[in-house]
Design a protein around this motif. Structure first.
Motif, mmCIF file in Angstrom:
data_model
loop_
_atom_site.group_PDB
_atom_site.id
_atom_site.type_symbol
_atom_site.label_atom_id
_atom_site.label_comp_id
_atom_site.label_asym_id
_atom_site.label_seq_id
_atom_site.Cartn_x
_atom_site.Cartn_y
_atom_site.Cartn_z
ATOM 1 N N TYR A 13 0.852 -1.191 0.000
ATOM 2 C CA TYR A 13 0.000 0.000 0.000
ATOM 3 C C TYR A 13 0.887 1.240 0.000
ATOM 4 C CZ TYR A 13 1.121 1.023 4.869
ATOM 5 O OH TYR A 13 1.791 1.349 6.030
ATOM 6 N N TYR A 32 4.935 -2.744 2.610
ATOM 7 C CA TYR A 32 4.316 -4.068 2.675
ATOM 8 C C TYR A 32 3.098 -4.005 3.588
ATOM 9 C CZ TYR A 32 4.028 -9.136 3.461
ATOM 10 O OH TYR A 32 3.599 -10.440 3.557
ATOM 11 N N LEU A 33 1.954 -4.508 3.118
ATOM 12 C CA LEU A 33 0.725 -4.474 3.905
ATOM 13 C C LEU A 33 0.603 -5.702 4.802
ATOM 14 C CD1 LEU A 33 -2.042 -2.976 4.377
ATOM 15 C CD2 LEU A 33 -2.981 -4.564 2.721
ATOM 16 N N ALA A 34 0.570 -6.880 4.174
ATOM 17 C CA ALA A 34 0.396 -8.131 4.927
ATOM 18 C C ALA A 34 0.560 -9.293 3.958
ATOM 19 C CB ALA A 34 -0.992 -8.180 5.573
ATOM 20 N N ILE A 72 -6.014 -11.908 4.568
ATOM 21 C CA ILE A 72 -4.605 -11.666 4.909
ATOM 22 C C ILE A 72 -4.210 -12.515 6.111
ATOM 23 C CG2 ILE A 72 -4.602 -9.307 4.013
ATOM 24 C CD1 ILE A 72 -4.807 -8.404 7.003
ATOM 25 N N LEU A 75 -1.972 -8.026 10.384
ATOM 26 C CA LEU A 75 -1.436 -6.671 10.198
ATOM 27 C C LEU A 75 -0.494 -6.319 11.335
ATOM 28 C CD1 LEU A 75 -4.573 -4.545 9.212
ATOM 29 C CD2 LEU A 75 -2.666 -5.162 7.728
ATOM 30 N N GLU A 76 0.665 -5.765 10.995
ATOM 31 C CA GLU A 76 1.552 -5.208 12.008
ATOM 32 C C GLU A 76 0.901 -3.943 12.575
ATOM 33 O OE1 GLU A 76 4.285 -6.579 13.141
ATOM 34 O OE2 GLU A 76 4.298 -8.236 11.687
ATOM 35 N N SER A 77 1.187 -3.616 13.824
ATOM 36 C CA SER A 77 0.514 -2.491 14.479
ATOM 37 C C SER A 77 0.777 -1.159 13.784
ATOM 38 C CB SER A 77 0.926 -2.416 15.951
ATOM 39 O OG SER A 77 2.328 -2.271 16.073
ATOM 40 N N VAL A 79 1.337 -0.666 10.604
ATOM 41 C CA VAL A 79 0.569 -0.656 9.358
ATOM 42 C C VAL A 79 -0.895 -0.374 9.660
ATOM 43 C CG1 VAL A 79 -0.221 -2.054 7.403
ATOM 44 C CG2 VAL A 79 2.164 -2.189 8.166
ATOM 45 N N ALA A 80 -1.452 -1.062 10.658
ATOM 46 C CA ALA A 80 -2.855 -0.840 11.032
ATOM 47 C C ALA A 80 -3.086 0.608 11.420
ATOM 48 C CB ALA A 80 -3.245 -1.774 12.177
ATOM 49 N N LEU A 149 -10.037 -8.024 5.320
ATOM 50 C CA LEU A 149 -10.187 -6.583 5.160
ATOM 51 C C LEU A 149 -11.128 -6.302 3.998
ATOM 52 C CD1 LEU A 149 -6.438 -5.449 5.346
ATOM 53 C CD2 LEU A 149 -8.109 -5.381 7.197
#
Length: 196
Positions: A13, A32-34, A72, A75-77, A79-80, A149
């Motif tokens: 994203y 990188y999103l997930a 997915i 999600l890393e925190s 990124v979220a 998502l």
């Protein structure tokens, strides 16, 4: 030979920074999103038929809101926080109280195809909804819960574009391989110049 999709990977994203009517659209550097599990795109198009003299005479179509549902891994925190407009406090906790600052993002990914190539995608301007969470106690067999998502994408103000795709085995793409090598390092911009 038809190019059937047989895979999905590289989900990235980029935050939309500016989108000016008849001007430019700019993005941050893609991240990188997930891990990608699945993607379902729904263009929500409509078709209306006009009848003349008791018979169908014209068919008018229009494009609607482009919706995507993504499966997915997690999600890393950070990124979220970025894609949902959340904040992270000094202890690393995600504060979800107010998502009014949720940004528009571009979404990029690619799908392996049956001819040995890849189909590359960019969705240019959309927002991703925070996922629902389903939790379950562990039993005799472990049931893995993956994330899901959903997002909605609209046309850019600058040029009206919503989505672009390209296939790695297409002749024009093979003549310009940098298109694909740069796909996940910057958001692809269409080349609409007319050759003399």
């Amino acid at each position: 030979m038809a190019k059937m999709s047989i895979g999905l990977k590289d989900l990235y994203y980029a935050k939309l920074l500016t989108d000016v009517r008849d001007g430019a659209t700019t993005y941050s550097t893609p991240k990188y999103l997930a891990g990608a599990i699945s993607a379902n795109l729904n263009p929500n198009g409509t078709s209306t038929t006009i009848y003349v003299n008791d018979a169908p005479s014209e068919s008018i179509t229009s494009q609607g809101l482009l919706e995507i549902e993504l499966g997915i891994d997690a999600l890393e925190s950070d990124v979220a926080a970025e894609i949902f407009g959340y904040r992270i406090d000094n202890n690393g906790a995600i504060l979800e109280g107010n998502s009014s600052n949720q940004p528009y993002i571009a979404l990029m990914f690619r799908s392996e195809t049956s001819d040995g190539g890849y189909k590359y995608y960019v969705l240019y301007k959309g927002k991703i909804q925070p996922p629902s969470e389903e939790l379950q106690t562990r039993g005799e067999s472990v049931e893995i819960k993956t994330g899901s998502l959903t997002g909605s994408f609209v046309n850019r103000a600058s040029d009206g574009e919503k989505k672009v795709t390209v296939h790695s085995n297409d002749e024009k793409v093979q003549a310009n391989p940098e298109i694909l090598t740069d796909w996940f390092t910057q958001v692809y911009e269409p080349d609409t110049t007319v050759a003399p």
